[in-house]
Design an enzyme around this catalytic site. Structure first.
Site, mmCIF file in Angstrom:
data_model
loop_
_atom_site.group_PDB
_atom_site.id
_atom_site.type_symbol
_atom_site.label_atom_id
_atom_site.label_comp_id
_atom_site.label_asym_id
_atom_site.label_seq_id
_atom_site.Cartn_x
_atom_site.Cartn_y
_atom_site.Cartn_z
ATOM 1 N N CYS A 135 0.837 -1.209 0.000
ATOM 2 C CA CYS A 135 0.000 0.000 0.000
ATOM 3 C C CYS A 135 0.871 1.257 0.000
ATOM 4 O O CYS A 135 1.564 1.546 0.979
ATOM 5 C CB CYS A 135 -0.920 -0.062 1.218
ATOM 6 S SG CYS A 135 -1.633 1.496 1.747
ATOM 7 N N CYS A 142 0.168 3.875 2.679
ATOM 8 C CA CYS A 142 0.627 3.365 3.986
ATOM 9 C C CYS A 142 2.113 3.658 4.168
ATOM 10 O O CYS A 142 2.547 4.117 5.227
ATOM 11 C CB CYS A 142 0.407 1.851 4.089
ATOM 12 S SG CYS A 142 -1.315 1.335 3.990
#
Ligand SMILES: [Zn+2]
Length: 152
Positions: free
Chosen positions: A73, A76
């Site tokens: 991600c 993230c």
């Protein structure tokens, strides 16, 4: 000023899972686990799994934040440095944990996570805040301060 109405709190050691009583007003980062001697708080986020998260939610009465993330991600990864910085800045008041949602899909499902990154905040056993999407730098620090009513 010592608040004698506060008896302290229970901090679950994320190394061994043992409950530790922390006196009121004592910074968590000064405490060590009575069972395994690991520090109860570090200035870096700590990776936990679903079982440890359940233990924290059930028993821990302090303040902690969870970053639900995954290695693939991008947002993230973008948020990770700010999360680490916040963990260092607020280490005396709040503990910072990370849950890899790829490795802990059941736990992430139980939390009702719809997208990552998601930040969740607990205090005294209750979920008090839920923030989806990447936050960086000062925005993340302000969110921590307002969520836990900390002074700047
Ligand atoms: Zn321990």
């Amino acid at each position: 000023m010592v608040d004698t109405t506060v008896k302290g709190r229970i901090a679950i050691c994320t190394s061994c899972g043992a409950p530790n009583r922390v006196a009121a007003g004592k910074p968590l980062s000064a405490g060590k686990c009575g069972k395994c001697s690991q520090k109860l708080a570090t200035p870096k986020p700590v990776d936990i799994d679903g079982a440890m998260l359940e233990r924290l939610i059930a028993r821990d009465t302090g303040a902690f934040v969870l970053d639900v993330w995954a290695p693939w991600c991008g947002p993230c990864r973008m948020m990770a440095p700010a999360y680490e910085a916040a963990a260092g800045r607020f280490a005396d008041q709040v503990r910072f944990f990370k849950l890899n949602s790829d490795q802990n899909q059941e736990a992430a499902g139980k939390l009702g996570i719809r997208g990552i990154p998601t930040l969740l905040a607990w205090e005294d056993g209750s979920l008090i805040a839920n923030q989806a999407g990447a936050q960086t730098g000062e925005g993340l620090a302000r969110w921590i301060q307002s969520t836990f009513r900390l002074s700047a």
